[in-house]
Design an enzyme around this catalytic site. Structure first.
Site, PDB file in Angstrom:
ATOM      1  N   GLU A  11      41.831  38.090  40.952  1.00  0.00           N
ATOM      2  CA  GLU A  11      43.127  39.365  40.478  1.00  0.00           C
ATOM      3  C   GLU A  11      42.944  39.683  41.773  1.00  0.00           C
ATOM      4  O   GLU A  11      43.474  40.502  41.800  1.00  0.00           O
ATOM      5  CB  GLU A  11      42.314  39.760  39.909  1.00  0.00           C
ATOM      6  CG  GLU A  11      42.106  39.311  38.329  1.00  0.00           C
ATOM      7  CD  GLU A  11      41.479  40.014  37.199  1.00  0.00           C
ATOM      8  OE1 GLU A  11      42.346  41.108  36.888  1.00  0.00           O
ATOM      9  OE2 GLU A  11      40.809  39.610  36.608  1.00  0.00           O
ATOM     10  N   SER A 142      43.319  39.621  33.961  1.00  0.00           N
ATOM     11  CA  SER A 142      44.878  39.523  33.428  1.00  0.00           C
ATOM     12  C   SER A 142      44.865  38.570  32.749  1.00  0.00           C
ATOM     13  O   SER A 142      46.260  37.581  33.760  1.00  0.00           O
ATOM     14  CB  SER A 142      44.693  39.347  34.754  1.00  0.00           C
ATOM     15  OG  SER A 142      45.414  40.483  35.618  1.00  0.00           O
ATOM     16  N   TYR A 213      52.801  40.523  35.202  1.00  0.00           N
ATOM     17  CA  TYR A 213      53.606  41.622  36.837  1.00  0.00           C
ATOM     18  C   TYR A 213      54.344  40.538  36.940  1.00  0.00           C
ATOM     19  O   TYR A 213      55.311  41.142  38.309  1.00  0.00           O
ATOM     20  CB  TYR A 213      51.944  40.688  37.661  1.00  0.00           C
ATOM     21  CG  TYR A 213      51.074  41.128  36.929  1.00  0.00           C
ATOM     22  CD1 TYR A 213      50.224  42.410  37.545  1.00  0.00           C
ATOM     23  CD2 TYR A 213      49.127  40.362  36.869  1.00  0.00           C
ATOM     24  CE1 TYR A 213      49.198  43.173  37.466  1.00  0.00           C
ATOM     25  CE2 TYR A 213      48.983  40.804  36.640  1.00  0.00           C
ATOM     26  CZ  TYR A 213      48.259  41.828  36.830  1.00  0.00           C
ATOM     27  OH  TYR A 213      46.973  42.222  35.927  1.00  0.00           O
ATOM     28  N   ARG A 252      42.003  51.811  30.024  1.00  0.00           N
ATOM     29  CA  ARG A 252      42.819  51.619  29.284  1.00  0.00           C
ATOM     30  C   ARG A 252      41.891  51.069  28.048  1.00  0.00           C
ATOM     31  O   ARG A 252      41.634  49.736  28.505  1.00  0.00           O
ATOM     32  CB  ARG A 252      43.671  51.377  30.100  1.00  0.00           C
ATOM     33  CG  ARG A 252      45.465  51.462  29.334  1.00  0.00           C
ATOM     34  CD  ARG A 252      46.272  50.520  30.086  1.00  0.00           C
ATOM     35  NE  ARG A 252      46.362  49.129  30.165  1.00  0.00           N
ATOM     36  CZ  ARG A 252      46.200  47.865  30.363  1.00  0.00           C
ATOM     37  NH1 ARG A 252      45.761  48.705  31.859  1.00  0.00           N
ATOM     38  NH2 ARG A 252      45.441  46.699  30.239  1.00  0.00           N
ATOM     39  N   ASP A 254      42.821  48.225  25.241  1.00  0.00           N
ATOM     40  CA  ASP A 254      44.322  47.409  24.886  1.00  0.00           C
ATOM     41  C   ASP A 254      43.894  47.644  23.008  1.00  0.00           C
ATOM     42  O   ASP A 254      42.856  47.118  22.759  1.00  0.00           O
ATOM     43  CB  ASP A 254      44.297  46.470  25.431  1.00  0.00           C
ATOM     44  CG  ASP A 254      44.875  46.502  27.104  1.00  0.00           C
ATOM     45  OD1 ASP A 254      45.413  47.360  27.358  1.00  0.00           O
ATOM     46  OD2 ASP A 254      44.711  45.676  27.549  1.00  0.00           O
ATOM     47  N   GLU A 266      39.879  44.916  24.029  1.00  0.00           N
ATOM     48  CA  GLU A 266      39.248  45.526  25.175  1.00  0.00           C
ATOM     49  C   GLU A 266      39.475  46.610  26.258  1.00  0.00           C
ATOM     50  O   GLU A 266      40.498  47.062  26.140  1.00  0.00           O
ATOM     51  CB  GLU A 266      39.081  44.065  25.738  1.00  0.00           C
ATOM     52  CG  GLU A 266      40.759  44.134  27.136  1.00  0.00           C
ATOM     53  CD  GLU A 266      40.844  42.601  27.398  1.00  0.00           C
ATOM     54  OE1 GLU A 266      41.333  42.911  28.356  1.00  0.00           O
ATOM     55  OE2 GLU A 266      41.042  41.683  26.700  1.00  0.00           O
ATOM     56  N   ASN A 268      39.953  48.752  29.952  1.00  0.00           N
ATOM     57  CA  ASN A 268      39.918  48.313  31.109  1.00  0.00           C
ATOM     58  C   ASN A 268      39.422  49.077  32.212  1.00  0.00           C
ATOM     59  O   ASN A 268      39.645  50.615  31.954  1.00  0.00           O
ATOM     60  CB  ASN A 268      41.242  48.149  32.067  1.00  0.00           C
ATOM     61  CG  ASN A 268      41.977  47.078  31.178  1.00  0.00           C
ATOM     62  OD1 ASN A 268      41.600  45.304  31.990  1.00  0.00           O
ATOM     63  ND2 ASN A 268      42.218  47.120  30.269  1.00  0.00           N
ATOM     64  N   GLY A 272      45.196  48.006  36.185  1.00  0.00           N
ATOM     65  CA  GLY A 272      46.182  48.047  37.139  1.00  0.00           C
ATOM     66  C   GLY A 272      47.314  49.212  38.106  1.00  0.00           C
ATOM     67  O   GLY A 272      47.331  50.251  37.363  1.00  0.00           O
TER      68      GLY A 272
END
Length: 315
Positions: A11, A142, A213, A252, A254, A266, A268, A272
């Protein structure tokens, strides 16, 4: 101030784009910003450490989001805005985080972990969790190496794809529903940001790398078009996940909403920071500009450092 972006993971390019966005948005009258790429600049970081007040870590994947760099920063006594080595490591490992979610009473899809050396009984996987199945590397982000498997015959190929990114792979029950995500800011006192609904374009099977993205490939709706009760439930799950994984600064989480039930997928620990990223969108919905969000993250990093000093840690 140190800005860490780049690194050595798959990433890397996303990290560099996020680093560019962060650098452009930081108030240069307030901060003297020096960029460091862990791929090549660790010796320079060590040399400069006595003059660094705080770091913004905009790294993703292994050797960046997994606690490795956080441990280095702790060693150098440089505060930073994200979770420490423990929280970073367990959130990065999807199997470890699932176990901590379950211990905290957080609902998750059925799952199993497999290693490259172990033989996988495809019939058993299908019997236990049905079809479709989600196959993804245990410690990657990602959506790299991820597949949705709709037949038992497709499972071996999906496993090989995931094993190309990690030695351990997660096989998970596929739950069809509305994809949502909830961001949290804070160390001890936590704030749940508005819930975002994620709607990839119809030609995407799921919220994959391209959908994440590429501008125009996904609609991010904030606040999410869900009831007040489900919104509160989603915020509570994001807060509980943040606590369960020992997160600091920001996170964050999900989730997937299936009928009236929300499952956590999951978390993060370094969300991002590109123009298409979700944490800045949630903050903007609250009236917080990108620059103000960065100010807040820096404050949280310094606050965490001050708390450690008060406890007699890292004096």
């Amino acid at each position: 101030m140190a800005l860490l972006a780049g690194g050595t993971s798959s990433e890397r390019d996303i990290s560099l784009k996020g680093g560019d966005q962060v650098y452009a948005s930081l108030d240069k009258e307030k901060y003297h910003v020096v960029r460091y790429d862990p791929q090549s600049d660790i010796p320079k970081l060590f040399a400069d450490a006595p003059n660094i007040d705080v770091a913004l870590v905009i790294l993703h994947g292994t050797n960046g989001e997994d606690g490795t760099v956080q441990g280095v920063l702790d060693l150098l006594q440089i505060p930073y805005q994200c979770s420490g080595p423990l929280g970073s490591a367990v959130a990065m490992n999807k199997l470890a985080s699932k176990k901590l979610y379950e211990a905290a009473g957080i609902p998750v899809p059925s799952y199993m972990g497999v290693t490259r050396k172990a033989s996988v009984d495809t019939s058993d996987c299908v019997a236990r969790m049905g079809l479709p199945l989600v196959v993804k590397p245990a410690s990657s982000g990602s959506s790299i190496g991820m597949s949705i498997v709709r037949s038992a015959e497709a499972l071996p190929g999906a496993l090989e794809k995931a094993f190309a990114a990690d030695e351990t792979v997660l096989i998970e029950e596929y739950i069809s529903g509305i994809e949502i995500t909830g961001a949290v800011l804070g160390n001890d006192t936590l704030e749940a940001l508005p819930i975002i609904e994620i709607v990839p374009a119809d030609h995407h099977e799921y919220f994959d790398f391209t959908a994440k993205y590429t501008a125009g490939e996904t609609r991010e709706i904030c606040p999410a078009r869900i009831s007040e009760g489900l919104t509160k439930q989603a915020k509570d799950l994001a807060l509980n996940a943040h606590r369960a994984l020992f997160c600091k600064g920001c996170s964050r989480t999900d989730m997937i909403l299936c009928e009236d039930r929300i499952y956590v997928l999951e978390t993060n620990t370094i969300p991002g920071m590109t123009p298409a990223s979700l944490l800045p969108l949630a903050a903007e919905t609250l009236g917080m500009s990108f620059g103000q969000l960065l100010d807040r993250l820096i404050e949280l990093g310094l606050e965490c450092r001050q708390t450690d000093v008060e406890k007699g840690l890292n004096p």
